[in-house]
Design an enzyme around this catalytic site. Sequence first.
Site, PDB file in Angstrom:
ATOM      1  N   GLU A  66       0.448 -11.076 -21.415  1.00  0.00           N
ATOM      2  CA  GLU A  66      -0.692 -11.567 -22.192  1.00  0.00           C
ATOM      3  C   GLU A  66      -0.767 -10.999 -23.599  1.00  0.00           C
ATOM      4  O   GLU A  66      -1.389 -11.592 -24.477  1.00  0.00           O
ATOM      5  CB  GLU A  66      -2.018 -11.240 -21.485  1.00  0.00           C
ATOM      6  CG  GLU A  66      -2.219 -11.914 -20.140  1.00  0.00           C
ATOM      7  CD  GLU A  66      -1.914 -10.969 -18.992  1.00  0.00           C
ATOM      8  OE1 GLU A  66      -2.789 -10.782 -18.139  1.00  0.00           O
ATOM      9  OE2 GLU A  66      -0.812 -10.391 -18.977  1.00  0.00           O
ATOM     10  N   ASN A  67      -0.157  -9.825 -23.817  1.00  0.00           N
ATOM     11  CA  ASN A  67      -0.266  -9.218 -25.146  1.00  0.00           C
ATOM     12  C   ASN A  67       0.766  -9.765 -26.136  1.00  0.00           C
ATOM     13  O   ASN A  67       0.884  -9.257 -27.247  1.00  0.00           O
ATOM     14  CB  ASN A  67      -0.175  -7.689 -25.059  1.00  0.00           C
ATOM     15  CG  ASN A  67       1.145  -7.216 -24.471  1.00  0.00           C
ATOM     16  OD1 ASN A  67       1.747  -7.892 -23.648  1.00  0.00           O
ATOM     17  ND2 ASN A  67       1.584  -6.040 -24.871  1.00  0.00           N
TER      18      ASN A  67
END
Length: 266
Positions: free
Chosen positions: A95-96
């Site tokens: 997700e980052n």
Amino acid sequence: MRRIISLMKRIMDGGSSLVSEGMGGSGGRTAESCEQDGRWRKSATIRGMALTRDQLAQRAAQELRDGYYVNLGIGIPTLVANYIPEGMSVTLQSENGMLGMGPFPFEGEEDPDLVNAGKQTITELPSTSYFSSADSFAMIRGGHIDLTILGAMEVSEKGDLANWMIPGKMVKGMGGAMDLVAGVKRVVVVMEHTNKAGESKVLPECTLPLTGKGVVNLIITDLAVFEIVDGEMILKELAEGVSPEEVASKTTARYKVSDSLKKIAV
């Protein structure tokens, strides 16, 4: 081997609170210690007959398919990366803002600027690409991720998931789980079957705040595997040495037993 040892040390040292809350946590205790503090568990749930964390990851890895884009949650799901079948091409997404995560680094070779969404140090591949967190969530929300494997504190018989908070306890943030269960094509949960008090985590209705409603497709616990089809839970597989009666005694959710019930192969 050094990577696996380093990974296990990082999970036990850096993510112990997450593993404890999201996955149970008394799996390695003796029967005597459980009995002394009033948390007696039947013999089939003591380590040896129930699946270990690595075995849970091995079984979850059987859900991978060649060409899949996959997001792995914190804790046990992270271990799935160690069991991607040889010759299978699986791209891990974070997700980052990273697509194509490499293996965990050797101890002493960590790059503190290269981490996954769980803040664990990782490595890159020749095919790795980087982008903003907004682009990462656009991939997730746009339905471009094939599979997510997550931990859970509770799952209901209809596939509701609770895995982001316990009321009254500190929450650093909800993370990406709500987006993952809403946008990813298939959701697999791996967890221990009961909590630290020996109570079922597979319930008629979740008691904790929901991450998503009717979102789970498959539940893999240390005792059994359940599939949820059209809002109905079906017992598909049993861990070695675990009987249908054992599972029934530790499951408050209603479910059917598959005609082709089999042992978990790990």
